[in-house]
Write an enzyme that holds these catalytic residues in place. Structure first.
Site, PDB file in Angstrom:
ATOM      1  N   SER A 135       0.840  -1.202   0.000  1.00  0.00           N
ATOM      2  CA  SER A 135       0.000   0.000   0.000  1.00  0.00           C
ATOM      3  C   SER A 135       0.873   1.249   0.000  1.00  0.00           C
ATOM      4  O   SER A 135       1.885   1.295   0.711  1.00  0.00           O
ATOM      5  CB  SER A 135      -0.871   0.030   1.255  1.00  0.00           C
ATOM      6  OG  SER A 135      -1.559  -1.179   1.388  1.00  0.00           O
ATOM      7  N   CYS A 155      -7.169  -1.781   7.787  1.00  0.00           N
ATOM      8  CA  CYS A 155      -6.066  -2.240   6.928  1.00  0.00           C
ATOM      9  C   CYS A 155      -5.101  -3.099   7.736  1.00  0.00           C
ATOM     10  O   CYS A 155      -4.783  -2.794   8.882  1.00  0.00           O
ATOM     11  CB  CYS A 155      -5.327  -1.032   6.345  1.00  0.00           C
ATOM     12  SG  CYS A 155      -3.978  -1.546   5.276  1.00  0.00           S
ATOM     13  N   ASP A 169      -8.746  -3.117   3.498  1.00  0.00           N
ATOM     14  CA  ASP A 169      -7.594  -3.388   2.634  1.00  0.00           C
ATOM     15  C   ASP A 169      -6.741  -4.344   3.448  1.00  0.00           C
ATOM     16  O   ASP A 169      -5.918  -3.916   4.254  1.00  0.00           O
ATOM     17  CB  ASP A 169      -6.859  -2.063   2.375  1.00  0.00           C
ATOM     18  CG  ASP A 169      -5.652  -2.248   1.478  1.00  0.00           C
ATOM     19  OD1 ASP A 169      -5.505  -3.328   0.879  1.00  0.00           O
ATOM     20  OD2 ASP A 169      -4.845  -1.308   1.386  1.00  0.00           O
ATOM     21  N   TRP A 212      -4.668  -8.227   4.075  1.00  0.00           N
ATOM     22  CA  TRP A 212      -3.863  -9.246   3.410  1.00  0.00           C
ATOM     23  C   TRP A 212      -3.434 -10.304   4.414  1.00  0.00           C
ATOM     24  O   TRP A 212      -3.428 -10.050   5.616  1.00  0.00           O
ATOM     25  CB  TRP A 212      -2.641  -8.623   2.739  1.00  0.00           C
ATOM     26  CG  TRP A 212      -1.741  -7.868   3.672  1.00  0.00           C
ATOM     27  CD1 TRP A 212      -0.774  -8.403   4.474  1.00  0.00           C
ATOM     28  CD2 TRP A 212      -1.704  -6.449   3.894  1.00  0.00           C
ATOM     29  NE1 TRP A 212      -0.155  -7.405   5.173  1.00  0.00           N
ATOM     30  CE2 TRP A 212      -0.693  -6.207   4.838  1.00  0.00           C
ATOM     31  CE3 TRP A 212      -2.407  -5.372   3.382  1.00  0.00           C
ATOM     32  CZ2 TRP A 212      -0.377  -4.927   5.283  1.00  0.00           C
ATOM     33  CZ3 TRP A 212      -2.097  -4.095   3.833  1.00  0.00           C
ATOM     34  CH2 TRP A 212      -1.095  -3.878   4.768  1.00  0.00           C
TER      35      TRP A 212
HETATM   36  P1  FAD Z   1       5.812 -14.969   0.638  1.00  0.00           P
HETATM   37  O1  FAD Z   1       7.055 -15.706   0.364  1.00  0.00           O
HETATM   38  O2  FAD Z   1       4.870 -14.702  -0.474  1.00  0.00           O
HETATM   39  O3  FAD Z   1       5.015 -15.688   1.806  1.00  0.00           O
HETATM   40  C1  FAD Z   1       3.759 -15.151   2.173  1.00  0.00           C
HETATM   41  C2  FAD Z   1       2.823 -16.199   2.703  1.00  0.00           C
HETATM   42  O4  FAD Z   1       3.093 -17.487   2.229  1.00  0.00           O
HETATM   43  C3  FAD Z   1       2.895 -16.310   4.170  1.00  0.00           C
HETATM   44  O5  FAD Z   1       2.107 -15.304   4.757  1.00  0.00           O
HETATM   45  C4  FAD Z   1       2.418 -17.700   4.403  1.00  0.00           C
HETATM   46  O6  FAD Z   1       1.017 -17.739   4.357  1.00  0.00           O
HETATM   47  C5  FAD Z   1       2.926 -18.460   3.238  1.00  0.00           C
HETATM   48  N1  FAD Z   1       4.234 -19.151   3.450  1.00  0.00           N
HETATM   49  C6  FAD Z   1       5.214 -19.209   2.530  1.00  0.00           C
HETATM   50  N2  FAD Z   1       6.254 -19.940   3.001  1.00  0.00           N
HETATM   51  C7  FAD Z   1       5.935 -20.325   4.220  1.00  0.00           C
HETATM   52  C8  FAD Z   1       6.599 -21.108   5.205  1.00  0.00           C
HETATM   53  N3  FAD Z   1       7.783 -21.621   5.000  1.00  0.00           N
HETATM   54  N4  FAD Z   1       5.969 -21.327   6.377  1.00  0.00           N
HETATM   55  C9  FAD Z   1       4.739 -20.801   6.600  1.00  0.00           C
HETATM   56  N5  FAD Z   1       4.064 -20.068   5.705  1.00  0.00           N
HETATM   57  C10 FAD Z   1       4.637 -19.834   4.519  1.00  0.00           C
HETATM   58  N6  FAD Z   1       2.400  -6.190   3.220  1.00  0.00           N
HETATM   59  C11 FAD Z   1       3.094  -5.249   3.928  1.00  0.00           C
HETATM   60  O7  FAD Z   1       4.026  -5.609   4.692  1.00  0.00           O
HETATM   61  N7  FAD Z   1       2.823  -3.892   3.792  1.00  0.00           N
HETATM   62  C12 FAD Z   1       1.824  -3.445   2.985  1.00  0.00           C
HETATM   63  O8  FAD Z   1       1.596  -2.235   2.883  1.00  0.00           O
HETATM   64  C13 FAD Z   1       1.064  -4.417   2.238  1.00  0.00           C
HETATM   65  N8  FAD Z   1       0.061  -4.012   1.419  1.00  0.00           N
HETATM   66  C14 FAD Z   1      -0.653  -4.947   0.726  1.00  0.00           C
HETATM   67  C15 FAD Z   1      -1.698  -4.519  -0.103  1.00  0.00           C
HETATM   68  C16 FAD Z   1      -2.433  -5.441  -0.804  1.00  0.00           C
HETATM   69  C17 FAD Z   1      -3.564  -4.970  -1.711  1.00  0.00           C
HETATM   70  C18 FAD Z   1      -2.128  -6.832  -0.686  1.00  0.00           C
HETATM   71  C19 FAD Z   1      -2.909  -7.865  -1.447  1.00  0.00           C
HETATM   72  C20 FAD Z   1      -1.093  -7.258   0.114  1.00  0.00           C
HETATM   73  C21 FAD Z   1      -0.340  -6.328   0.839  1.00  0.00           C
HETATM   74  N9  FAD Z   1       0.712  -6.737   1.655  1.00  0.00           N
HETATM   75  C22 FAD Z   1       1.411  -5.794   2.378  1.00  0.00           C
HETATM   76  C23 FAD Z   1       1.157  -8.147   1.721  1.00  0.00           C
HETATM   77  C24 FAD Z   1       2.315  -8.347   0.705  1.00  0.00           C
HETATM   78  O9  FAD Z   1       1.796  -8.230  -0.623  1.00  0.00           O
HETATM   79  C25 FAD Z   1       3.020  -9.707   0.803  1.00  0.00           C
HETATM   80  O10 FAD Z   1       2.060 -10.722   0.831  1.00  0.00           O
HETATM   81  C26 FAD Z   1       3.902  -9.857   2.029  1.00  0.00           C
HETATM   82  O11 FAD Z   1       4.857  -8.821   2.073  1.00  0.00           O
HETATM   83  C27 FAD Z   1       4.653 -11.197   2.009  1.00  0.00           C
HETATM   84  O12 FAD Z   1       5.355 -11.331   0.801  1.00  0.00           O
HETATM   85  P2  FAD Z   1       6.629 -12.249   0.686  1.00  0.00           P
HETATM   86  O13 FAD Z   1       6.901 -12.476  -0.764  1.00  0.00           O
HETATM   87  O14 FAD Z   1       7.755 -11.697   1.506  1.00  0.00           O
HETATM   88  O15 FAD Z   1       6.162 -13.596   1.381  1.00  0.00           O
END
Ligand code: FAD
Length: 694
Positions: free
Chosen positions: A449, A646, A691, A693
């Site tokens: 966001s 949010c 909003d 996630w």
């Molecule tokens: P990923 O690698 O994608 O992992 C995320 C998820 O996968 C975990 O939450 C879990 O459910 C699962 N997962 C994967 N591996 C494992 C494991 N080994 N053990 C357990 N569970 C696992 N995030 C913010 O921090 N700030 C924001 O402002 C923000 N805004 C957003 C707005 C929108 C509209 C949306 C849809 C999402 C937003 N998010 C925000 C969330 C963000 O998009 C990501 O989902 C988040 O940062 C995680 O991404 P990642 O690739 O680091 O994690």
């Protein structure tokens, strides 16, 4: 068996889950003696429900707001049309599979909406509707629903042939009941019955039950990803049919390969990260980081409340290890040509659009495929045929079998195992590249966001994220979230410590790290167009991000229109410790000081109470909402204000929703059902916006 035709209509989302489920249905249809066509709901020239005589199977996804995806909007408008006669679709026999996520409000609402309008127009179910939950794993409902579909279709065809006019509503029953009984039949009829004594090795050698039992039986009494215990280890297994392969991969030349670069397509731009600041103390439980992106060279217009998609690569170390496991390290710079396998039996086979032609192998594994995704059962089944060791083969078969469902859920799905974890656990498994290309989904961007207003920061956008950490488990080593883990490494050279003023300028921009982003506008999550409307914002942790944008915007609007009247702004914020992770503390206090923010109400979930405190201190945002129940009810019910929530979808958003029901119920003396109706009305009026996630 004669081939009966079925029409499969999908309402796709960006993640492509509906598409892959529809393809699976078409594939299995062929195995059950049906022919099936896929049409997208938005392609009105490809199907015509007004005269469709074939049974229709709908696969419908839902957006985060609970609306049907954009691809369905025109169709929904059409079937909603009140001038249509009530029997307009009375000829139509259909089954519908809705996809949703119980972490969000309005679970499966896209499917439910379409289902109810089809019913209103006289269409009849030939099979009970399924509602699959991405929060617990779509396959938990999808797999049995598809299994039950074939018997229901057979019944539908026989009913239709005896009497076209006869309704098929007697086929319709509760999905669980239907699935249970149909599954039982299907186990006998449709699934490949695999006996322990009939496991063939890839070289055609028959592996006897005795030899497998010797290898797997004695080692452990506790089940794990690699090993099973009785009764599963001794069961006869029902495994899914082998998914047909459909891609042919050619690796061409290693010399003069042009470096593959990410194309600036799909609206992405590569922009410099002009600043990165750690917002939390080093000893905070989670590390939050603010990024400032310089979008001044792009036409990326945004409003507070919008988000930005970030394209992140898979980790180099994981790509290298994958190449090693596939025995393709030497070919990583080869150009990849992807073709459809001639004579593939896969229905509607297509080269996946997310795999570019002539990209290098390393590029495709790094930027195009979600290599961390959790393998589905069909992928496990396909891996069996490329596994040499008999006990490993057996365990993979167990994990994709009906009998091994609980083990799949606990050791694969709930442990977030990825293909690399499987190749580590089953070292004799060496699948061809084509199998990975067939089964790994598209690498998805991650959304963040906007935590700024362009009035306050022209040409810049701020994003805030927590670095996601997954602890080590028996199934995989400790790792960071894909995008947040990459971002924190990517900005390490410019990362400024906690306490650095956001306004301080960094000299020079030439060596700044860059990132691919595109704006992801929100249709509703914006400040009210009338500035007099009071606003309540609930955003603990990084959920405060869009509200910083709202407040910056409002601060500028107030400066520009000093005579104007502005509605109150309330912010409910929460974090663990006042001194470690109170994000944007100085900026929020400044907003209070200059009158932009009328009320800043905070709570700290892990701080010890002061010795002098006699009453329980609120721990979470919802506790503070209760303490301010009267104000909240007045703002929402009398002053027609807006409530914005949010952040974390799993716990916080649900707790806040329950608290809202409680507050409204108490204030208006209503029971829960009536309070729910009021809250549904607020959502419909776009005065209760989320909003969130997970
Ligand atoms: P990923 O690698 O994608 O992992 C995320 C998820 O996968 C975990 O939450 C879990 O459910 C699962 N997962 C994967 N591996 C494992 C494991 N080994 N053990 C357990 N569970 C696992 N995030 C913010 O921090 N700030 C924001 O402002 C923000 N805004 C957003 C707005 C929108 C509209 C949306 C849809 C999402 C937003 N998010 C925000 C969330 C963000 O998009 C990501 O989902 C988040 O940062 C995680 O991404 P990642 O690739 O680091 O994690």
């Amino acid at each position: 068996m004669t081939e009966e035709a079925v029409c499969v209509v999908i309402c796709k989302s960006k993640r492509g889950q509906a598409q892959s489920i529809a393809e699976e249905i078409c594939q299995q249809a062929a195995e059950h003696g049906f022919t099936a066509d896929i049409s997208c709901l938005s392609k009105h020239d490809k199907y015509n429900l007004d005269s469709e005589s074939r049974p229709v199977v709908f696969v419908v996804s839902t957006t985060g707001d609970g609306d049907p995806p954009d691809t369905a909007l025109k169709f929904v408008r059409k079937i909603k049309n009140k001038s249509l006669p009530h029997d307009h679709l009375s000829h139509l026999r259909y089954a519908l599979l809705g996809l949703g996520d119980t972490n969000y409000a309005n679970f499966c609402n896209g499917g439910k909406t379409i289902d109810s309008y089809l019913q209103k127009l006289g269409a009849k179910h030939f099979y009970a509707t399924g509602h699959a939950d991405d929060g617990t794993g779509l396959e938990v409902v999808v797999d049995p629903w598809i299994e039950g579909l074939w018997d229901a279709l057979k019944k539908a065809f026989s009913t239709m042939s005896t009497s076209d006019q006869q309704t098929l509503s007697d086929c319709t029953q509760d999905s669980n009941h239907q699935n249970a009984s149909d599954q039982k039949k299907n186990l006998e009829v449709d699934l490949q019955l695999l006996k322990l004594s009939e496991v063939d090795s890839p070289k055609g050698k028959t592996v006897t039950s005795d030899s497998i039992a010797t290898e797997i039986g004695s080692t452990s009494s506790v089940a794990s990803l690699k090993e099973s215990v009785p009764p599963l280890s001794e069961s006869v297994l029902n495994v899914p049919a082998l998914p047909p392969s459909y891609l042919e991969i050619l690796l061409v030349g290693t010399e003069n390969v042009e470096e593959t670069v990410l194309p600036d397509k799909d609206g992405y731009f590569e922009v410099p990260i002009s600043k990165a600041v750690q917002l939390t103390q080093d000893d905070a439980v989670k590390t939050a980081i603010l990024l400032e992106l310089d979008i001044s060279q792009q036409e990326q217009v945004y409003q507070p409340g919008d988000a930005f998609d970030i394209l992140c690569p898979n980790r180099d170390s994981e790509v290298e290890e994958l190449l090693l496991k596939l025995d393709l390290q030497m070919q990583k710079n080869c150009t990849v040509q992807v073709n459809l396998l001639k004579n593939t039996s896969k229905k509607a086979a297509k080269v996946p659009l997310h795999i570019p032609q002539n990209g290098s192998l390393q590029f495709i594994l790094t930027w195009c495929l979600e290599i961390r995704s959790t393998p589905k059962k069909a992928f496990l089944r396909a891996l069996v045929d490329f596994t040499q060791n008999a006990s490993e083969k057996r365990r993979l078969l167990e994990l994709c079998s009906k009998q091994g469902s609980a083990d799949y859920n606990s050791f694969v799905r709930d442990s977030s195992v990825c293909v690399l974890d499987l190749l580590r656990a089953f070292p004799s498994c060496c699948p061809p590249l084509s199998l990975l290309f067939e089964h790994l989904p598209k690498l998805q961007p991650r959304a963040y966001s906007a935590a700024s207003s362009s009035l306050q920061h022209p040409g810049k956008v701020h994003l805030v994220f927590n670095v996601v950490e997954f602890p080590a488990r028996p199934e995989h080593p400790a790792r960071k979230g894909l995008c947040t883990g990459w971002l924190v490494d990517h900005v390490s050279s410019i990362l400024e410590p906690h306490g650095t003023a956001l306004a301080s300028e960094r000299p020079g921009t030439s060596a700044l790290p860059k990132v691919h982003v595109r704006a992801r506008p929100s249709s509703t999550f914006h400040l009210p167009s009338d500035p007099c409307v009071p606003v309540v914002m609930v955003g603990p942790g990084t959920g405060v991000a869009p509200f910083i944008g709202f407040l910056q915007q409002r601060e500028k609007e107030r400066e520009a229109n000093q005579e104007a009247t502005f509605g109150e702004m309330w912010l409910f914020f929460g974090c663990r410790h006042k001194d470690k992770d109170f994000l944007f503390r100085e900026e929020l206090e400044k907003f209070v000081h200059n009158g932009t923010l009328s009320h800043l109400i905070v709570c700290f979930s892990r701080d010890e109470p002061d010795a002098a405190e006699t009453v329980n201190r609120p721990t979470y945002v919802q506790h503070n909402l209760i303490l301010h129940a009267k104000n909240l009810a007045k703002i929402l019910l009398e002053d027609k204000g807006c409530l914005y929530v949010c952040g974390d979808a799993k716990n916080m958003a649900k707790d806040v929703n329950d608290t809202l029901l409680e507050i409204i119920g108490n204030e208006l003396q209503l029971d829960k059902l009536d309070a729910m109706k009021i809250v549904a009305g607020l959502r419909e009026d776009k005065r209760y916006l989320q909003d969130i996630w997970s």
